[in-house]
Design a protein around this motif. Structure first.
Motif, mmCIF file in Angstrom:
data_model
loop_
_atom_site.group_PDB
_atom_site.id
_atom_site.type_symbol
_atom_site.label_atom_id
_atom_site.label_comp_id
_atom_site.label_asym_id
_atom_site.label_seq_id
_atom_site.Cartn_x
_atom_site.Cartn_y
_atom_site.Cartn_z
ATOM 1 N N SER A 177 -6.765 -3.883 -4.497
ATOM 2 C CA SER A 177 -7.112 -3.864 -3.069
ATOM 3 C C SER A 177 -7.214 -2.460 -2.484
ATOM 4 O O SER A 177 -7.811 -2.278 -1.431
ATOM 5 N N ARG A 178 -6.577 -1.471 -3.157
ATOM 6 C CA ARG A 178 -6.511 -0.087 -2.678
ATOM 7 C C ARG A 178 -5.789 0.015 -1.335
ATOM 8 O O ARG A 178 -6.056 0.885 -0.524
ATOM 9 N N ARG A 179 -4.848 -0.918 -1.131
ATOM 10 C CA ARG A 179 -4.044 -0.954 0.088
ATOM 11 C C ARG A 179 -2.576 -1.047 -0.293
ATOM 12 O O ARG A 179 -2.241 -1.604 -1.323
ATOM 13 N N PRO A 180 -1.683 -0.560 0.574
ATOM 14 C CA PRO A 180 -0.250 -0.783 0.340
ATOM 15 C C PRO A 180 0.065 -2.274 0.446
ATOM 16 O O PRO A 180 -0.676 -3.042 1.066
ATOM 17 N N SER A 181 1.180 -2.666 -0.123
ATOM 18 C CA SER A 181 1.596 -4.073 -0.053
ATOM 19 C C SER A 181 1.971 -4.447 1.381
ATOM 20 O O SER A 181 2.201 -3.582 2.233
ATOM 21 N N GLU A 182 2.054 -5.727 1.624
ATOM 22 C CA GLU A 182 2.478 -6.216 2.943
ATOM 23 C C GLU A 182 3.896 -5.745 3.248
ATOM 24 O O GLU A 182 4.251 -5.528 4.403
ATOM 25 N N GLN A 183 4.711 -5.571 2.228
ATOM 26 C CA GLN A 183 6.084 -5.089 2.429
ATOM 27 C C GLN A 183 6.095 -3.714 3.082
ATOM 28 O O GLN A 183 7.013 -3.382 3.831
ATOM 29 N N PHE A 184 5.067 -2.912 2.833
ATOM 30 C CA PHE A 184 4.994 -1.602 3.469
ATOM 31 C C PHE A 184 4.863 -1.749 4.985
ATOM 32 O O PHE A 184 5.542 -1.062 5.747
#
Length: 120
Positions: A82-89
């Motif tokens: 996804s090239r995105r941080p996780s939802e936890q971030f």
């Protein structure tokens, strides 16, 4: 590796150094790539998903940033697909002491990390 292990805090410091170095390059790092880095420095492997990685990234964000005002270093750690941080971030960013505002985005945080550490 566990949070209570004696090598945990040195691993946090090593991960923070790795992320600062990567931020100076102005490029994100995948969870998998970050997972492999501590092992290259003699630390136990840190699995890229959940578990100790979650705590490690939180503690990296707090390292030298106890009041949460500085950019969160883990904003540059992204999922390979996804090239995105996780939802936890995002959950972490909205919690104390970081408490990012409602209009905040992870992209803003990532830009702030690159701006801050790119100057070093």
């Amino acid at each position: 590796m566990r949070r209570k292990d004696p090598e945990y805090q040195p691993a946090v410091e090593a991960a923070a150094a790795i992320l600062r170095r990567q931020a100076r390059r102005g490029k994100p790092l995948t969870y998998g790539d970050l997972s492999a880095e501590p092992a290259k420095q003699g630390f136990d492997s840190v699995p890229p998903h959940r578990g100790v990685m979650t705590y490690l990234l939180k503690d990296v964000c707090l390292h030298g940033n106890e009041d949460g005002r500085a950019p969160m270093l883990s904003a540059i750690v992204v999922n390979k697909a996804s090239r995105r941080p996780s939802e936890q971030f995002s959950v972490l960013a909205r919690s104390a002491p970081f408490s990012r505002p409602a209009d905040w985005t992870w992209q803003d945080e990532q830009r702030d990390v690159f701006a801050r550490y790119g100057e070093e």
